[in-house]
Design a protein around this motif. Sequence first.
Motif, PDB file in Angstrom:
ATOM      1  N   UNK A 202       1.103  -1.166   0.331  1.00 13.61           N
ATOM      2  CA  UNK A 202      -0.291   0.117   0.044  1.00 13.61           C
ATOM      3  C   UNK A 202       0.663   1.405  -0.373  1.00 13.61           C
ATOM      4  N   UNK A 203       1.844   1.103   0.682  1.00 15.61           N
ATOM      5  CA  UNK A 203       2.417   2.534   1.160  1.00 15.61           C
ATOM      6  C   UNK A 203       3.345   3.263  -0.342  1.00 15.61           C
ATOM      7  N   UNK A 204       3.451   2.094  -1.989  1.00 19.67           N
ATOM      8  CA  UNK A 204       3.423   2.237  -2.822  1.00 19.67           C
ATOM      9  C   UNK A 204       2.827   3.573  -3.794  1.00 19.67           C
TER      10      UNK A 204
ATOM     11  N   UNK B  57       5.967   9.154   1.224  1.00 18.61           N
ATOM     12  CA  UNK B  57       6.482   8.404   2.783  1.00 18.61           C
ATOM     13  C   UNK B  57       7.137   7.329   1.852  1.00 18.61           C
ATOM     14  N   UNK B  58       8.409   7.594   2.879  1.00 21.01           N
ATOM     15  CA  UNK B  58       8.983   5.886   2.494  1.00 21.01           C
ATOM     16  C   UNK B  58       9.064   5.458   3.786  1.00 21.01           C
TER      17      UNK B  58
ATOM     18  N   UNK C  11      10.396   9.087  11.573  1.00 17.20           N
ATOM     19  CA  UNK C  11       9.461  10.291  11.802  1.00 17.20           C
ATOM     20  C   UNK C  11       8.448   9.175  12.720  1.00 17.20           C
ATOM     21  N   UNK C  12       8.182   8.481  12.528  1.00 14.41           N
ATOM     22  CA  UNK C  12       7.180   7.317  12.687  1.00 14.41           C
ATOM     23  C   UNK C  12       7.699   6.063  12.923  1.00 14.41           C
TER      24      UNK C  12
ATOM     25  N   UNK D 289       0.363  10.011   7.602  1.00 20.59           N
ATOM     26  CA  UNK D 289       1.135  11.466   7.144  1.00 20.59           C
ATOM     27  C   UNK D 289       0.255  12.437   6.401  1.00 20.59           C
ATOM     28  N   UNK D 290      -0.567  13.651   6.691  1.00 16.48           N
ATOM     29  CA  UNK D 290      -1.155  14.142   6.719  1.00 16.48           C
ATOM     30  C   UNK D 290      -0.659  14.806   7.588  1.00 16.48           C
ATOM     31  N   UNK D 291      -1.779  13.886   8.979  1.00 15.59           N
ATOM     32  CA  UNK D 291      -1.707  14.446   9.904  1.00 15.59           C
ATOM     33  C   UNK D 291      -0.212  14.816  10.646  1.00 15.59           C
ATOM     34  N   UNK D 292       0.872  14.004  10.150  1.00 17.41           N
ATOM     35  CA  UNK D 292       2.547  13.881  10.660  1.00 17.41           C
ATOM     36  C   UNK D 292       2.830  15.800   9.621  1.00 17.41           C
TER      37      UNK D 292
END
Length: 309
Positions: A14-16, A21-22, A58-59, A275-278
């Motif tokens: 999904x991250x693709x 985000x990486x 970061x997370x 990721x948007x919230x971060x």
Amino acid sequence: MVGAGNIARRFVTGLEHVDGAELTHVWSRRAEATQAFAEQHGLSACGSFEALLDADIDAVYIATAHPSHAEYSIAAMRKGKAVLCEKPAAISLPELESMLAVAREQRVLFMEAMKPPFYPLYRRLREHLAEDPIGTPNFVRAGCGVSNYGPGLPEFDLERVGGSLLDIGIYESFLAIDWLGAPRDVQAFGRLGGGVDVFASVNSVHEHGVAQWYCGLDLHGRGDALICAPHGNVTIDGPWWNPSTATVSYKDGRTVRLEAPFVGGGLNYETAHFCELLAQGQIESPVISHDMSRHMIDVVDRSRAALGL
């Protein structure tokens, strides 16, 4: 990422589809699995959980069995890392409260990874009902049975806090709360096997109505969902937690068919939101809020208690 099992592989896929985000580091309790996963996906394999937290990240995404979620989440947040924790975030409301207390104390983002509301179909449904409403929903019916689990898996293991309510029912709990509001009363009936709930049928009373839902590990259920309101109803085709089609039926006879395919397996949508919230410096999701997580596990807690667990 903490964990290198099935859900971890789905997360990578999904991250693709998440811009900006990486995934860089991975650790799990099984060193060989960690190394193989890292090599397959081009990641740094960490030799310990502490090494993962000391990395330039970061997370952290927690993709382990749910009894370990609290330990890993709390440790990560105390290191100042934001946490996206797989559902159920905790195995009880008191345990969740201990996690949220650390999130408040450290002022870091913590979000339970409850995917349905971020799917294109679910969002399209919300938009459609805002434009062409059916009124305030006052009844939700849903459920799912997955009978392809076998003995020896965590779902059937009491020591690993298995059972249908935590594994599947947490989704149904979300659906009821999302459309009907906070829970007020919960009744549950079911079957136990090996000390865990292999089937549960739940009636829950909420701020705005009543929900009826089930979850099971020893039967094959449909997986659709029904949402009823004064001026119409919605059927989300199964599996409703990975939704792509729904039908809105109005009491005046009109029928509207909604279709919205998804990509990447679906975990990418919740991850993009996180990721948007971060990036915005937020510490809580307005969609899967801390209160939403509280309500979901509260319903599951009360259901498990009603079954004698």
